[in-house]
Each structure stands twice: as C-alpha cells, then as structure tokens.
Write a protein that holds these residues in place. Sequence first.
Motif: not given
Length: 187
Positions: A93-101, A105-111
Amino acid sequence: MGSSSSKAARRLPKEKPSWAGTRTPSEQGSAQETRHSMPSRPLAFERRTDAVEADAKDPQFMSKLSRLGPVQVDHHMRPVRPADYIQNMYRSRIQSEVEASPSHSTRNRLLAASLSELLESRKTVKSQAELQALAERYGIDVTKLTELARFINTPSIDESTIVKGVNQDGEETLTMTAQWVDPKLEK
C-alpha cells in the motif's frame, strides 16, 4: 364492495353442533395415555452413566477411523505468519501511494481521476503542440496518450439529442445520447 347494509348479516350458531369434539379424545384421558406410552427412563443425566457411554459409541465410525490410520504431517511446510502477511500488505500500500503521489509520479501511470481529467482536456486541444504540453503536464508520452485514446474516452453529450419530458409523477426527465469526441488538431 359496497356498504355494509347491502351485505347479508353473518350469524354464528349459539349451540355446539352434535359432532363437535367427537374426533378428539377428552383432554384428561389423552394426557394419561401419553404418560403411560412414554418410556420411564429420564431424558437427561447429571453425569455420564454407562447408558450414556454406550449410546455415544459408534462402531462403524471407529472402524473407519482405524482404517485411515494415524495422520501424516508434512514437517517441511513453511509456517504461515499473519504478521508477515499484514506487513507485506502495508508495504504494498505504501509503495502504491508513493507511486501515485504527484511528487514521485511514474511516467505513463495515472490515477483514474487524473486520466478522466486528461481525456476531457484532450477534447479541447487545437494543435499538436498543445497536445504535447497537455501530455507533459500529466506525465505521459504523446504516443501512449494517442494509443490509449483510441480505446478509452470520457462521455460527451450530443446536444441535438436532448429530449425533455415529464413522467407520470410530474418529475421532469432528460434523455440524451452520448457521443465519441476526438480533438480536431490543426496540422
């Protein structure tokens, strides 16, 4: 239907009919008969007696258990620790929140909400340069955006198909058709 004066009055008999009570025995006699027909042994015991032990034995069950033999336990299995599972869940969960913040932001990934905003903004773009700037603002490649937009879009209303109406309850209803809108880019 109609008033009560138009209905025939219902009258109940004042005497018991002669056949009433002939099918059932009298209450006093039936209670004595049932007491005599039941066995005299008690229904419950305070402690386990030999009769209770004999009743609890099941010879077929015991023979099937003895045929199965002792239980084989595989001692090479890895034990399951609920604490490890919960820690892994928190880590993911922490990893997904960090990626989504937005800061990381990770390139080509959006909420989903950001993707909806991006696709809605894409409809108003007029040039390729504006599309490039929009893609950069959301952290997505233009090629990925155009590839994604071939299959996914946000709903748009065709203004010419709006029909207003009133239902039986007097509430106003609106019916309209959705349409697929692509930006008209100048070349």
